[in-house]
Design an enzyme around this catalytic site. Sequence first.
Site, mmCIF file in Angstrom:
data_model
loop_
_atom_site.group_PDB
_atom_site.id
_atom_site.type_symbol
_atom_site.label_atom_id
_atom_site.label_comp_id
_atom_site.label_asym_id
_atom_site.label_seq_id
_atom_site.Cartn_x
_atom_site.Cartn_y
_atom_site.Cartn_z
ATOM 1 N N LYS A 113 0.612 7.352 11.836
ATOM 2 C CA LYS A 113 -0.480 6.388 11.661
ATOM 3 C C LYS A 113 -1.636 6.679 12.590
ATOM 4 C CE LYS A 113 1.644 3.025 8.946
ATOM 5 N NZ LYS A 113 1.741 1.719 8.391
ATOM 6 N N LYS A 196 5.701 9.611 1.403
ATOM 7 C CA LYS A 196 6.187 8.381 0.754
ATOM 8 C C LYS A 196 5.040 7.573 0.128
ATOM 9 C CE LYS A 196 5.878 4.693 4.031
ATOM 10 N NZ LYS A 196 6.208 3.318 4.189
ATOM 11 N N LYS A 199 1.455 1.489 0.577
ATOM 12 C CA LYS A 199 0.470 0.569 0.004
ATOM 13 C C LYS A 199 -0.883 0.645 0.695
ATOM 14 C CE LYS A 199 3.054 -3.198 2.089
ATOM 15 N NZ LYS A 199 2.657 -3.124 3.500
HETATM 16 P P1 ATP Z 1 1.930 0.603 4.924
HETATM 17 O O1 ATP Z 1 1.357 1.642 4.045
HETATM 18 O O2 ATP Z 1 0.988 -0.507 5.222
HETATM 19 O O3 ATP Z 1 2.611 1.140 6.130
HETATM 20 P P2 ATP Z 1 4.315 0.427 3.338
HETATM 21 O O4 ATP Z 1 4.009 0.591 1.893
HETATM 22 O O5 ATP Z 1 4.906 1.561 4.053
HETATM 23 O O6 ATP Z 1 3.032 -0.117 4.069
HETATM 24 P P3 ATP Z 1 5.820 -1.679 4.644
HETATM 25 O O7 ATP Z 1 5.230 -3.011 4.721
HETATM 26 O O8 ATP Z 1 5.692 -0.818 5.843
HETATM 27 O O9 ATP Z 1 5.229 -0.839 3.415
HETATM 28 O O10 ATP Z 1 7.329 -1.777 4.216
HETATM 29 C C1 ATP Z 1 7.972 -2.885 3.620
HETATM 30 C C2 ATP Z 1 9.353 -2.452 3.190
HETATM 31 O O11 ATP Z 1 9.257 -1.538 2.085
HETATM 32 C C3 ATP Z 1 10.128 -1.703 4.270
HETATM 33 O O12 ATP Z 1 11.494 -2.066 4.180
HETATM 34 C C4 ATP Z 1 9.955 -0.262 3.913
HETATM 35 O O13 ATP Z 1 11.007 0.543 4.383
HETATM 36 C C5 ATP Z 1 9.956 -0.328 2.391
HETATM 37 N N1 ATP Z 1 9.185 0.775 1.822
HETATM 38 C C6 ATP Z 1 7.872 1.030 2.052
HETATM 39 N N2 ATP Z 1 7.473 2.100 1.361
HETATM 40 C C7 ATP Z 1 8.561 2.554 0.686
HETATM 41 C C8 ATP Z 1 8.802 3.647 -0.196
HETATM 42 N N3 ATP Z 1 7.824 4.473 -0.530
HETATM 43 N N4 ATP Z 1 10.038 3.802 -0.696
HETATM 44 C C9 ATP Z 1 11.034 2.960 -0.364
HETATM 45 N N5 ATP Z 1 10.882 1.902 0.462
HETATM 46 C C10 ATP Z 1 9.678 1.696 0.985
#
Ligand code: ATP
Length: 336
Positions: A113, A196, A199
């Site tokens: 990040k 990965k 969002k």
């Molecule tokens: P950001 O991009 O803001 O970091 P993010 O999409 O990674 O957000 P988080 O809010 O960090 O999402 O994660 C919420 C939950 O979703 C966590 O349990 C995380 O492990 C899961 N998660 C996030 N992205 C993925 C993915 N691509 N595949 C599977 N699980 C995910």
Amino acid sequence: MAKKTILSGSTATGDLTLGNYIGAINNWTALQEEYDCLYFVADLHALTVKQDPKKLNDRCMSFFAQYLALGLDPVKNTLFLQSHVPEHAELNWILTCLTPMGYLNRMTQFKDKSEKNTKNINAGLYTYPVLMAADILLYQADVVPVGEDQKQHLELCRDIVNFYHNRYGEKTLVMPEPFIGKQGARVMSLQDPTSKMSKSDENEKSFVSIIDTPKKIQKKIKGAVTDSDTVIEFDVEKKAGLSNLLTIYSVLSGKKVDEIVNEYQGKMYGHIKADLADLVCDTLKPVQEKYADLMNNQDYLLETMNSGASKARERASKTLKAVYEDTGLINLSSRK
Ligand code: ATP
Ligand code: LTN
């Protein structure tokens, strides 16, 4: 026997994606019957990235509505916003003072990040996992369901519990276990299948948000990056893009990956993409309808948030009180 406690959350950035749904929230809804579950919107964690106050405010309402629309039941579970329970920030401080900087230096999410966000490498981004540990430990959570990307933060949380136990004894904080689903623990970006799906990705085409219109969903899935070969097979190394689509297909349809591979033998990637796009739209349609209803009923959302926050505070305040006592801070009510 008392039910085990489960806790998890998602940061209030962007909108929830298929990755969040498949890797996290789908598991949360499955667990709500058997366990004592607490799920929250990590709005304080969202502040580690620069936020427009009005947009953040709207997004927190929207996130809460997305949780409900995805099937989290506010009666069976404790659903709340992190900032509505001030104990999170208070325990965060105590734990920050127990966490060696060397441990935080190893966190790969911080490295990723801060590389992406060179203009705003704030101290909150660095201490983010300590606040996450506070979230978990306040509620004596036994199990924490997360996607694979959060495994390292969970390990750090376990290290912090050990530091706490060694210094203050073992009676207050419970050692949590991670729960990482077998399939879909890491849904990949549609544009770069080696990283990965996230969002907060700047490239909107890389993710499907659960509230994207059917038209957008169709476009994003049909435009997903795949290799130039034509053979349908699951191979994460050689065919990362296709394998990602197969995983999503498998989780949403309930069919095994091998079954899907057989079904599409001799067909083009375009066939899988078109069918998967329809499957995603069909899966999300009822969620989106429920979401629209909820967003039209802000009073209900606020009421539900409020009762979730009261339930959460009642539990969190007990742990914090015990922690303050362990630490040696004076408890005025027990001194009278
Ligand atoms: P950001 O991009 O803001 O970091 P993010 O999409 O990674 O957000 P988080 O809010 O960090 O999402 O994660 C919420 C939950 O979703 C966590 O349990 C995380 O492990 C899961 N998660 C996030 N992205 C993925 C993915 N691509 N595949 C599977 N699980 C995910
Ligand atoms: N850091 C998590 C969100 C989160 C979380 C938590 C998950 C904040 N606090 C406590 C589980 C338990 C993420 O998924 N990015």
